[in-house]
Design an enzyme around this catalytic site. Structure first.
Site, PDB file in Angstrom:
ATOM      1  N   PRO A  39       0.872  -1.318   0.419  1.00 29.83           N
ATOM      2  CA  PRO A  39       0.043   0.105  -0.035  1.00 29.83           C
ATOM      3  C   PRO A  39       0.414   1.200  -0.215  1.00 29.83           C
ATOM      4  O   PRO A  39       0.459   2.644   0.059  1.00 29.83           O
ATOM      5  CB  PRO A  39      -0.740   0.062   1.507  1.00 29.83           C
ATOM      6  CG  PRO A  39       0.021  -1.318   2.267  1.00 29.83           C
ATOM      7  CD  PRO A  39       0.743  -2.017   1.336  1.00 29.83           C
ATOM      8  N   ASP A  67       5.375   2.453 -10.491  1.00 33.57           N
ATOM      9  CA  ASP A  67       4.777   3.350 -10.613  1.00 33.57           C
ATOM     10  C   ASP A  67       4.214   4.383  -8.983  1.00 33.57           C
ATOM     11  O   ASP A  67       4.783   4.517  -8.117  1.00 33.57           O
ATOM     12  CB  ASP A  67       3.009   2.331 -10.314  1.00 33.57           C
ATOM     13  CG  ASP A  67       3.096   1.762 -11.387  1.00 33.57           C
ATOM     14  OD1 ASP A  67       2.909   2.177 -12.267  1.00 33.57           O
ATOM     15  OD2 ASP A  67       1.625   0.436 -10.975  1.00 33.57           O
ATOM     16  N   LYS A  92       5.344   9.226 -16.353  1.00 28.36           N
ATOM     17  CA  LYS A  92       6.111  10.206 -16.761  1.00 28.36           C
ATOM     18  C   LYS A  92       6.913  10.172 -18.004  1.00 28.36           C
ATOM     19  O   LYS A  92       7.927  10.526 -18.455  1.00 28.36           O
ATOM     20  CB  LYS A  92       6.995  11.347 -15.693  1.00 28.36           C
ATOM     21  CG  LYS A  92       6.991  11.804 -14.729  1.00 28.36           C
ATOM     22  CD  LYS A  92       7.486  12.666 -13.106  1.00 28.36           C
ATOM     23  CE  LYS A  92       7.009  13.405 -12.759  1.00 28.36           C
ATOM     24  NZ  LYS A  92       8.164  14.026 -12.312  1.00 28.36           N
ATOM     25  N   GLY A 111      -0.293  -2.086  -3.993  1.00 24.94           N
ATOM     26  CA  GLY A 111      -0.838  -2.915  -4.084  1.00 24.94           C
ATOM     27  C   GLY A 111       0.009  -4.431  -4.378  1.00 24.94           C
ATOM     28  O   GLY A 111       1.057  -4.733  -4.719  1.00 24.94           O
ATOM     29  N   MET A 142     -10.669   4.117  -5.661  1.00 24.56           N
ATOM     30  CA  MET A 142     -10.110   4.893  -7.225  1.00 24.56           C
ATOM     31  C   MET A 142     -11.634   5.579  -7.442  1.00 24.56           C
ATOM     32  O   MET A 142     -12.174   5.615  -7.898  1.00 24.56           O
ATOM     33  CB  MET A 142      -9.785   4.312  -8.584  1.00 24.56           C
ATOM     34  CG  MET A 142      -8.018   3.440  -8.515  1.00 24.56           C
ATOM     35  SD  MET A 142      -8.047   2.823  -9.617  1.00 24.56           S
ATOM     36  CE  MET A 142      -8.730   1.157  -9.938  1.00 24.56           C
ATOM     37  N   GLY A 192      -3.411   6.241   2.098  1.00 24.70           N
ATOM     38  CA  GLY A 192      -3.087   5.189   3.478  1.00 24.70           C
ATOM     39  C   GLY A 192      -1.656   4.199   3.813  1.00 24.70           C
ATOM     40  O   GLY A 192      -0.976   4.118   3.176  1.00 24.70           O
TER      41      GLY A 192
END
Length: 405
Positions: free
Chosen positions: A177, A200, A222, A254, A337, A366
């Site tokens: 997370p 990511d 990017k 995740g 999301m 979180g």
């Protein structure tokens, strides 16, 4: 590792005992530990002892070792490559050591390191690496050093990259997370071995600072896409670097297969003939609520939990979510999301049966230092999110479990 003051310095060597006779004299707990280590080395183990521990008996009954239930006698070390003297009686161990010396068989004497021709190190193994530590006559020190090295290898803080026989390819690593401590052990190890890391925005970016200076780090958010779709550009990058002989880690937030588009990358690599492995990660849909003190299930409160993506509004024809069914359910609903469409989502759930007083928690960022939390009800969620200025990434938990905290 041996202390500089040792009167008889040792020469470390790794014995390849597979299929070779090793004789263990003694059947107690010390002998048992040595036997188990010898079996890991696939040695042909003979135990000689009048009595043995239940574990040694079980190994003999299962045919993994040979146990002769009798006292030691001269000649027992015939054909032995290595011997362990672990009897309860020091006189017996002394006799074993003398026979070993006469027969030029290295012998580890459990009751006297000084009278041994071989010392048994504290041993541990990880990913093909064997760690063996001799503490200069201090077994506890050896164990502590061994455990420290193994812990570093397992959590990736101590790098042990493969330099021979490493196959170029791609590993999709679920980073968890966001908190760097929540990546899996295997994920952290592969990250330490990477030539290229494609990261990511939601991955554990703090781990990137630990990489060697020559590792290429690509921020996937990017990448100049041109006319390509973002995912197509990422796929091309993974394949291009792997075909150039690099080991590429695609570090994702995740779990790669929970709304992470990981399977698209697997398919692209397979199509291009690039080896690709997957390392599951701790999905934020469970871990973020858990760390906030919210169980997604609880006896007598919720017997189910459902994880959905809210990146498409409920009234959008492209939505694959059965929002009406979710409205009728009484269990826990975790929405990823969906913070930008949460008012419309709440309205749909209310229209199909969820009560306006249903507890809701919204957790932004979180596990990260900037974590924020809003607790409200389904009927008030839209106003509460707007008033608090909640922004992505955020997770929404809907259901009675929220009311437990």
């Amino acid at each position: 590792m041996s202390a500089m003051t040792d009167p008889a310095p040792v020469y470390p060597a790794a014995l390849r005992l597979a299929g070779r006779r090793v004789v263990v004299i003694g059947g107690g707990p010390v002998a048992q530990r040595r036997v188990l280590g010898l079996l890991d080395a696939r040695a042909d183990v003979l135990v000689v002892a009048p009595e043995a521990t239940p574990a040694i008996e079980a190994l003999a009954d299962g045919g993994e070792i040979v146990w002769e239930p009798r006292p030691y006698r001269d000649g027992d070390l015939a054909q032995a490559w290595y011997a362990v003297a672990a009897a309860d009686d020091p006189a017996v161990n002394g006799a074993v050591a003398r026979e070993a010396e006469a027969g030029r068989v290295f012998c580890s004497r459990a009751d006297s390191a000084e009278d041994s021709t071989a010392w048994t190190p504290a041993v541990g193994r990880h990913d093909g690496v064997t760690v063996a530590v001799i503490g200069g006559g201090d077994p506890r020190r050896a164990v502590d050093v061994r455990d420290g090295v193994l812990e570093g290898l397992r959590d990736g803080t101590l790098a042990a990259p493969h330099h021979r026989g490493r196959t170029p390819g791609v590993a999709l690593v679920g980073g968890g997370p966001g908190d760097p401590d929540l990546i899996t052990v295997r994920g952290r190890r592969l990250l330490a071995e990477a030539d290229v890391v494609v990261a990511d925005r939601l991955g554990p970016r703090g781990l990137l600072d630990e990489l060697a200076p020559d590792v290429e780090i690509v921020d996937a958010s990017k990448i100049p896409y041109g006319r390509s779709l973002a995912q197509e550009a990422i796929n091309e990058l993974l394949i291009e670097r792997a075909k150039a002989g690099k080991f590429v880690v695609r570090l994702k937030g995740g779990d790669p297969f929970v709304f992470g588009r990981g399977f698209e990358e697997v398919l692209a690599c397979a199509e291009a003939g690039v080896p690709c492995s997957v390392v599951p990660g701790i999905t934020s849909s469970i871990s973020v609520p858990a760390l906030a003190g919210i169980p997604v299930t609880h006896r007598g409160v919720a017997h189910e939990f459902t994880v959905v993506s809210g990146h498409v509004a409920p009234d959008n024809p492209k939505s694959l979510v059965d929002w009406a069914a979710l409205g009728r359910m009484t269990g826990t609903l975790v929405i990823l999301m969906g913070i930008e469409r949460i008012a419309a989502i709440a309205e749909t759930l209310l229209a199909h049966g969820r009560g306006p007083e249903t507890p809701v928690a919204v957790i932004q960022e979180g596990t990260m230092p900037g974590e924020r939390r809003v607790q409200t009800t389904l009927g008030m969620i839209g106003e509460a999110v707007a008033e608090a200025g909640i922004r992505p990434p955020a997770i929404v938990v809907v259901g009675p479990v929220v009311g437990l905290v």
